[in-house]
Structure formats: structure tokens, C-alpha cells
Scaffold this motif. Structure first.
Motif, PDB file in Angstrom:
ATOM      1  N   ASP A 142     -18.766 -14.862  -3.503  1.00 55.98           N
ATOM      2  CA  ASP A 142     -18.908 -14.712  -2.060  1.00 55.98           C
ATOM      3  C   ASP A 142     -17.539 -14.635  -1.406  1.00 55.98           C
ATOM      4  O   ASP A 142     -16.503 -14.724  -2.078  1.00 55.98           O
ATOM      5  CB  ASP A 142     -19.727 -15.874  -1.455  1.00 55.98           C
ATOM      6  N   SER A 143     -17.539 -14.449  -0.108  1.00 54.76           N
ATOM      7  CA  SER A 143     -16.287 -14.341   0.652  1.00 54.76           C
ATOM      8  C   SER A 143     -15.997 -15.623   1.425  1.00 54.76           C
ATOM      9  O   SER A 143     -15.351 -15.594   2.474  1.00 54.76           O
ATOM     10  CB  SER A 143     -16.356 -13.144   1.616  1.00 54.76           C
ATOM     11  N   ASN A 144     -16.456 -16.755   0.910  1.00 59.41           N
ATOM     12  CA  ASN A 144     -16.242 -18.023   1.602  1.00 59.41           C
ATOM     13  C   ASN A 144     -14.765 -18.374   1.717  1.00 59.41           C
ATOM     14  O   ASN A 144     -14.376 -19.129   2.612  1.00 59.41           O
ATOM     15  CB  ASN A 144     -16.984 -19.154   0.885  1.00 59.41           C
ATOM     16  N   THR A 145     -13.940 -17.852   0.819  1.00 60.97           N
ATOM     17  CA  THR A 145     -12.500 -18.123   0.888  1.00 60.97           C
ATOM     18  C   THR A 145     -11.932 -17.693   2.226  1.00 60.97           C
ATOM     19  O   THR A 145     -11.219 -18.445   2.898  1.00 60.97           O
ATOM     20  CB  THR A 145     -11.767 -17.390  -0.255  1.00 60.97           C
ATOM     21  N   VAL A 146     -12.228 -16.475   2.638  1.00 64.40           N
ATOM     22  CA  VAL A 146     -11.687 -15.998   3.908  1.00 64.40           C
ATOM     23  C   VAL A 146     -12.440 -16.611   5.088  1.00 64.40           C
ATOM     24  O   VAL A 146     -11.866 -16.798   6.170  1.00 64.40           O
ATOM     25  CB  VAL A 146     -11.710 -14.450   3.966  1.00 64.40           C
ATOM     26  N   GLU A 147     -13.708 -16.954   4.901  1.00 68.34           N
ATOM     27  CA  GLU A 147     -14.436 -17.615   5.989  1.00 68.34           C
ATOM     28  C   GLU A 147     -13.829 -18.985   6.286  1.00 68.34           C
ATOM     29  O   GLU A 147     -13.795 -19.419   7.443  1.00 68.34           O
ATOM     30  CB  GLU A 147     -15.915 -17.746   5.637  1.00 68.34           C
ATOM     31  N   ARG A 148     -13.341 -19.681   5.257  1.00 68.95           N
ATOM     32  CA  ARG A 148     -12.645 -20.950   5.496  1.00 68.95           C
ATOM     33  C   ARG A 148     -11.358 -20.720   6.273  1.00 68.95           C
ATOM     34  O   ARG A 148     -10.945 -21.567   7.075  1.00 68.95           O
ATOM     35  CB  ARG A 148     -12.353 -21.647   4.167  1.00 68.95           C
ATOM     36  N   SER A 149     -10.704 -19.583   6.031  1.00 65.29           N
ATOM     37  CA  SER A 149      -9.477 -19.273   6.754  1.00 65.29           C
ATOM     38  C   SER A 149      -9.751 -18.895   8.203  1.00 65.29           C
ATOM     39  O   SER A 149      -8.863 -18.987   9.049  1.00 65.29           O
ATOM     40  CB  SER A 149      -8.736 -18.118   6.056  1.00 65.29           C
ATOM     41  N   ILE A 150     -10.977 -18.454   8.485  1.00 62.84           N
ATOM     42  CA  ILE A 150     -11.362 -18.114   9.846  1.00 62.84           C
ATOM     43  C   ILE A 150     -11.623 -19.382  10.671  1.00 62.84           C
ATOM     44  O   ILE A 150     -11.462 -19.397  11.888  1.00 62.84           O
ATOM     45  CB  ILE A 150     -12.618 -17.213   9.837  1.00 62.84           C
ATOM     46  N   ARG A 151     -12.011 -20.463  10.007  1.00 66.87           N
ATOM     47  CA  ARG A 151     -12.416 -21.680  10.712  1.00 66.87           C
ATOM     48  C   ARG A 151     -11.337 -22.217  11.661  1.00 66.87           C
ATOM     49  O   ARG A 151     -11.658 -22.588  12.803  1.00 66.87           O
ATOM     50  CB  ARG A 151     -12.821 -22.752   9.694  1.00 66.87           C
ATOM     51  N   PRO A 152     -10.053 -22.297  11.256  1.00 62.40           N
ATOM     52  CA  PRO A 152      -9.044 -22.773  12.215  1.00 62.40           C
ATOM     53  C   PRO A 152      -8.931 -21.891  13.450  1.00 62.40           C
ATOM     54  O   PRO A 152      -8.657 -22.386  14.543  1.00 62.40           O
ATOM     55  CB  PRO A 152      -7.743 -22.745  11.389  1.00 62.40           C
ATOM     56  N   ILE A 153      -9.152 -20.587  13.281  1.00 64.55           N
ATOM     57  CA  ILE A 153      -9.128 -19.691  14.427  1.00 64.55           C
ATOM     58  C   ILE A 153     -10.250 -20.051  15.395  1.00 64.55           C
ATOM     59  O   ILE A 153     -10.073 -20.084  16.616  1.00 64.55           O
ATOM     60  CB  ILE A 153      -9.260 -18.226  13.966  1.00 64.55           C
ATOM     61  N   ALA A 154     -11.426 -20.327  14.841  1.00 65.35           N
ATOM     62  CA  ALA A 154     -12.571 -20.684  15.680  1.00 65.35           C
ATOM     63  C   ALA A 154     -12.323 -22.000  16.417  1.00 65.35           C
ATOM     64  O   ALA A 154     -12.686 -22.143  17.594  1.00 65.35           O
ATOM     65  CB  ALA A 154     -13.828 -20.777  14.826  1.00 65.35           C
ATOM     66  N   LEU A 155     -11.696 -22.970  15.748  1.00 68.99           N
ATOM     67  CA  LEU A 155     -11.396 -24.243  16.397  1.00 68.99           C
ATOM     68  C   LEU A 155     -10.398 -24.050  17.536  1.00 68.99           C
ATOM     69  O   LEU A 155     -10.536 -24.634  18.618  1.00 68.99           O
ATOM     70  CB  LEU A 155     -10.837 -25.239  15.375  1.00 68.99           C
ATOM     71  N   ASN A 156      -9.394 -23.226  17.296  1.00 65.24           N
ATOM     72  CA  ASN A 156      -8.403 -22.975  18.342  1.00 65.24           C
ATOM     73  C   ASN A 156      -9.040 -22.242  19.523  1.00 65.24           C
ATOM     74  O   ASN A 156      -8.757 -22.513  20.683  1.00 65.24           O
ATOM     75  CB  ASN A 156      -7.245 -22.155  17.771  1.00 65.24           C
ATOM     76  N   ARG A 157      -9.936 -21.301  19.204  1.00 63.99           N
ATOM     77  CA  ARG A 157     -10.634 -20.557  20.247  1.00 63.99           C
ATOM     78  C   ARG A 157     -11.511 -21.497  21.077  1.00 63.99           C
ATOM     79  O   ARG A 157     -11.607 -21.358  22.303  1.00 63.99           O
ATOM     80  CB  ARG A 157     -11.500 -19.479  19.587  1.00 63.99           C
ATOM     81  N   LYS A 158     -12.119 -22.465  20.424  1.00 66.16           N
ATOM     82  CA  LYS A 158     -12.998 -23.401  21.123  1.00 66.16           C
ATOM     83  C   LYS A 158     -12.208 -24.257  22.108  1.00 66.16           C
ATOM     84  O   LYS A 158     -12.673 -24.545  23.214  1.00 66.16           O
ATOM     85  CB  LYS A 158     -13.712 -24.294  20.105  1.00 66.16           C
ATOM     86  N   ASN A 159     -10.994 -24.658  21.721  1.00 71.05           N
ATOM     87  CA  ASN A 159     -10.193 -25.535  22.574  1.00 71.05           C
ATOM     88  C   ASN A 159      -9.415 -24.775  23.644  1.00 71.05           C
ATOM     89  O   ASN A 159      -9.242 -25.256  24.754  1.00 71.05           O
ATOM     90  CB  ASN A 159      -9.217 -26.352  21.720  1.00 71.05           C
TER      91      ASN A 159
END
Length: 510
Positions: A425-442
């Protein structure tokens, strides 16, 4: 109007077909409503998100500690027992931390029995982790001037060291702290300004923004070199996520995209260091990844987004698809209610993942051999089984959509079986997307397209540093310092995050 006997059966058949069609459509709409309700009020993935799980564990552990403290205060024996257990299990504190000796000595060195002097026979030593709150300090740079008594016009003085903010107050370490706080710890600049103000340092948010922008400009060559290195790989992951950007002309935000390209060969003992680079684009058109990955030759592992298909048209890129996205579709159906076909599909996919768990960390040749033996029979049987199920159900249902989604991407989904470098699967890059989502949320949104590009530049270096076990603040401090002091462009490779990673110790072979 009276129908004849010959016309009646045809009308009944038509009516029956209409009823079946509407029932299928109603079932599909009910499924959509259930999914929307689950997304709105229930869990949003197959498993509880890690950060949410950790929050729950924190609360449970706090309650447990509260109860234990009450019991220990009531029983000295229990307190001693728990203290002894902690000493056994806590391990050693890191050797690189400075040690501050605190001697707890007796008041008198006279023997309480005879009055003679006591002599030292040993000591008990314990170590505790202490912290000094973050402190600001002022670095005063003095540059003495020298003159010659014989030559009155001669004045000699060392050149002033280069600075990122000429005429400004921050050191490069201060700027690096702002960058890490914003892009790694997800603290918007206005919150950082509030934190500094509590310590008596009045820094306006716009001042901090100026520092970020200047640092991002200097770090662009490192970001570009990171992208070039990743494009030279034979295997990459790709994904994208929204990046809301302020659009002053319309008085609201527009939706840009942060594209992520990641490499992580550690699951098959690859030699290349892990890394991720983000690239901002104002839209999600297929031209964007084509431009970003121009010159890339190899396997690109992606989700089901059709925009990546244009990359494969030139035969230089092979697409590998993500089983996690397939599993998610069947999981949504299974979670909404009894769904025997979806549940059986999940069981077969789970068998593939169990094999992957067992072979993670071995060489790609060994992974390929195991997959050929164990995974291929599962995928070979899955396709005809799904095709058969598709003939038994209405084509308008969400289940039919999930089956068609799987069958239409089967070549890319099974590519991992013939290549041990490819993940399931592509979970490796999805984990790398997570910090972007956290920054976007804040932060809610970037202030402009240029601000989103700064976001991509700095986040790329921080996240790649984290992937390589490099402390981001120390890394950025050194890189910024070297860049402003004229580090040559021909040696930019020395500034990439993995160049700062500690090299594993080599052991001599007897």
C-alpha cells in the motif's frame, strides 16, 4: 384504457424491472447515508487514528497513576516496592546530557556514638531527569579594532559574520526554532508570539513571518536538490492533500494542493536513505505530477487518483496501486451493516497483509519469493471471485462500485507480487501527509501561494530530517548558518538531511 391479455405480461415485466431498479437505487442511497453518518459521527478509518488512541491512553494512564499515588501515600511498604520497580525498569538516562552534581550530606561528621571523625566508605547515586525552561539569551558580538602607531591610517578589524537577518535581532538558531515550532510542532506564528511575550520578548507576528520567508528563500536550493535526489530513485510513493490558501481578491480561501513524493526503502533493506519532498501547486491537474517528476524512471506507488495515469503513458513510469484504499471501500460497506461479500473480501485482503507483516525487513529478493508462493494464489483467486459476485448484485450499489474499483486496478494492485521493492500500500506517503494535515488544522490556511511554497520547502527538510533520525532544529540551524556564509552550490548535497544522520558503527571482523 383497457389492456389486452397479450399486453399485460410485458407491462408487468416492465413494472417489475422498474421496482427492482428503484429498490437498488434506494439501497445505494441508504448506503451513502450510512457512510455519511459514520463519517460524521463515527470512526473514519478501519482503525482508530494513532493520535486519538494515544489521547485515550493518556487519560487512562493518568487515572491509573492517580489511584496508585493515593495507595502509595497510604502505605509506605507499597511506596518502597513501587520505587524499587521503577529503578529496575527505567533504564539509563542518555550519556550526552550534562550532569549536575547535587550532594546531600549529613550535617555533622562526628560519630554520634563516640564523637570521633567519620570517614567516607562509599555513596549511593541516583539520577533524575531535570529540565531548564526555554530561556532567551543575548549573544553580544564584539569586534575589536586595531591600529598601528606608526601608520595612523591603518585600522584592522575582523569582518562581521554573515547573518540571515541583516540588522535584525535573531540568531540562526532562533529562526530555526521558529521554523520547527511552526512546521514540526504546528504552532502558528501568532501563538509563538504569545509564548515569547510571556518571557518578556515582544516579537510581532509579522516579524516572525519575515524571518520565515527569508529562511525559506535561502533553503530553496536544498529543497530542489532533495527533489532531484528522490527523482533519481527507482521507486517512489506519491500522494496529495489540500492546502487552503488565502485569496484576497475574492475575500476567501482557494484550494491549492501539496503534492508529496516519498522514498523509504528500509522495509526491504534498500541502501538509499528515506526522504519526503512536498511541492505546492494551485490545483490538482495531472500536469502537476508530470512536471514535478519530469525525468523520473521507475515505479510510482499511488492511490486510485486517475491523474497519475498520464505519468504511465510514456512507459517510463509503472504505477503500483494501494490495497489500503481497496480495503477501505469494503470496510465502509461492512461497517454499515451485514455485508457477507464485503466481509469475505476483507478476509482475503487481511491474509495478504498478514504475509506482508511476516516479511517486512528482509531483502527484496526474499520478499518476492515469499509473495510468489503465498500472495499470488490469493490474488489469482480474488479476481474471478469478485467478477462472479459482480454478476449477482445490482450494478448500482456501492458494493458494485467497490468491486469495479478493484478489478479496474488489478494490474497495479498485483504489481507488488513480482517486485519485492514495492509495498502492498501507499501508507508510507500517507504518514508523511499527516503532519501537513495537522499544520493545516492549526493554521487553517496559508496566506498566499508563496506562503504555501514556503510551507512545502521547510516541511520537506523537517520531515526528511525526522525520517533519518536527525534533530530538526540543530539541522536547520547549521544549514541556515552555512548557507548565509556562502556554502557553495556545488556542495549542496552536504546540506541534505541524511548527510547529518549518525553513521552506524562498523564492527571489525575477526
Amino acid at each position: 384504457m383497457t389492456m389486452t391479455a397479450d399486453e399485460l405480461p410485458d407491462d408487468l415485466n416492465a413494472l417489475k424491472a422498474m421496482v427492482l431498479s428503484r429498490e437498488a437505487e434506494n439501497a445505494r442511497l441508504r448506503q451513502i447515508i450510512k457512510e455519511l453518518q459514520r463519517h460524521r459521527f463515527g470512526r473514519r478509518a478501519e482503525t482508530l487514528p494513532e493520535d486519538q488512541l494515544l489521547l485515550g491512553l493518556e487519560e487512562a494512564e493518568q487515572v491509573e497513576a492517580d489511584g496508585l499515588e493515593e495507595k502509595e501515600q497510604a502505605s509506605s511498604d507499597l511506596r518502597r516496592e513501587r520505587a524499587a520497580k521503577r529503578r529496575m525498569n527505567r533504564g539509563a538516562l542518555p550519556a550526552h546530557l550534562p550532569r549536575i552534581d547535587v550532594v546531600v550530606d549529613i550535617e555533622s561528621h562526628d560519630c554520634p556514638c563516640c564523637g570521633n571523625d567519620l570517614h567516607r566508605i562509599g555513596e549511593d547515586v541516583s539520577e533524575k531527569l531535570d529540565i531548564v525552561p526555554a530561556q532567551f539569551r543575548v549573544l553580544v558580538t564584539r569586534r575589536p579594532k586595531y591600529a598601528c602607531r606608526a601608520c595612523e591610517e591603518v585600522v584592522v578589524q575582523a569582518a562581521a559574520p554573515a547573518r540571515l537577518i541583516e540588522g535584525g535581532i535573531p540568531t540562526e538558531a532562533t529562526v530555526a526554532q521558529v521554523l520547527v515550532s511552526k512546521y514540526a510542532d504546528h504552532l502558528p506564528l501568532y501563538r509563538q508570539a504569545q509564548i515569547y511575550k510571556r518571557q518578556g520578548i515582544d516579537l510581532d507576528r509579522s516579524t516572525l513571518a519575515d524571518w520565515v520567508g527569508r529562511a525559506a528563500w535561502h533553503l530553496r536550493p536544498v529543497h530542489q536538490k532533495l527533489l532531484e535526489h528522490l527523482k533519481a530513485s527507482s521507486k517512489l510513493f506519491a500522494d496529495e492533500t489540500t492546502a487552503p490558501v488565502l485569496d484576497p481578491g475574492r475575500g476567501k480561501t482557494k484550494t491549492g494542493q501539496l503534492w508529496a513524493y516519498a522514498r523509504d526503502d528500509r522495509p526491504w533493506q534498500g541502501a538509499d536513505p528515506p526522504g519526503v519532498v512536498y511541492v505546492y501547486a494551485p490545483d490538482r491537474k495531472s500536469e502537476r505530477p508530470m512536471a514535478h517528476l519530469n525525468g523520473f524512471v521507475g515505479v510510482l506507488q499511488v492511490d486510485g487518483y486517475a491523474g497519475y495515469r498520464a505519468l504511465a503513458a510514456g512507459n517510463s513510469v509503472s504505477l503500483a496501486f494501494c490495497w489500503s484504499h481497496v480495503r477501505r471501500r469494503f470496510y465502509e460497506l461492512s461497517a454499515a451493516g451485514p455485508a457477507p461479500i464485503a466481509s469475505e473480501a476483507l478476509r482475503r485482503i487481511a491474509a495478504l497483509y498478514k504475509i506482508e507483516d511476516d516479511i517486512r525487513g528482509i531483502t527484496h529478493e526474499e520478499r518476492r519469493a515469499v509473495r510468489q508462493e503465498k500472495s499470488r494464489p490469493i490474488t489469482d483467486s480474488l479476481a474471478p471471485w469478485l467478477t462472479e459476485q459482480l454478476t449477482l448484485i445490482s450494478q448500482k450499489t456501492k458494493l458494485a462500485e467497490a468491486i469495479r474499483y478493484t478489478l479496474s486496478r488489478l494490474d497495479g494492485l498485483t504489481r507488488f507480487i513480482d517486485d519485492g521493492r514495492i509495498e502492498i500500500d501507499s501508507n508510507t506517503v500517507e504518514r508523511s501527509i499527516r503532519p501537513i494535515a495537522l499544520n493545516r488544522k492549526n493554521a487553517l490556511f496559508a496566506g498566499s501561494d508563496a506562503g504555501a511554497e514556503h510551507w512545502a520547502t521547510i516541511a520537506s527538510l523537517i520531515e526528511t530530517a525526522k525520517l533519518n533520525g536527525v534533530e530538526p532544529m540543530a539541522y536547520l540551524t547549521d544549514v541556515i548558518t552555512r548557507v548565509v556564509n556562502g556554502h557553495p552550490n556545488s556542495q549542496i548535497d552536504e546540506l541534505l538531511p541524511w548527510a547529518y544522520a549518525e553513521k552506524p558503527e562498523t564492527k571489525a571482523v575477526a
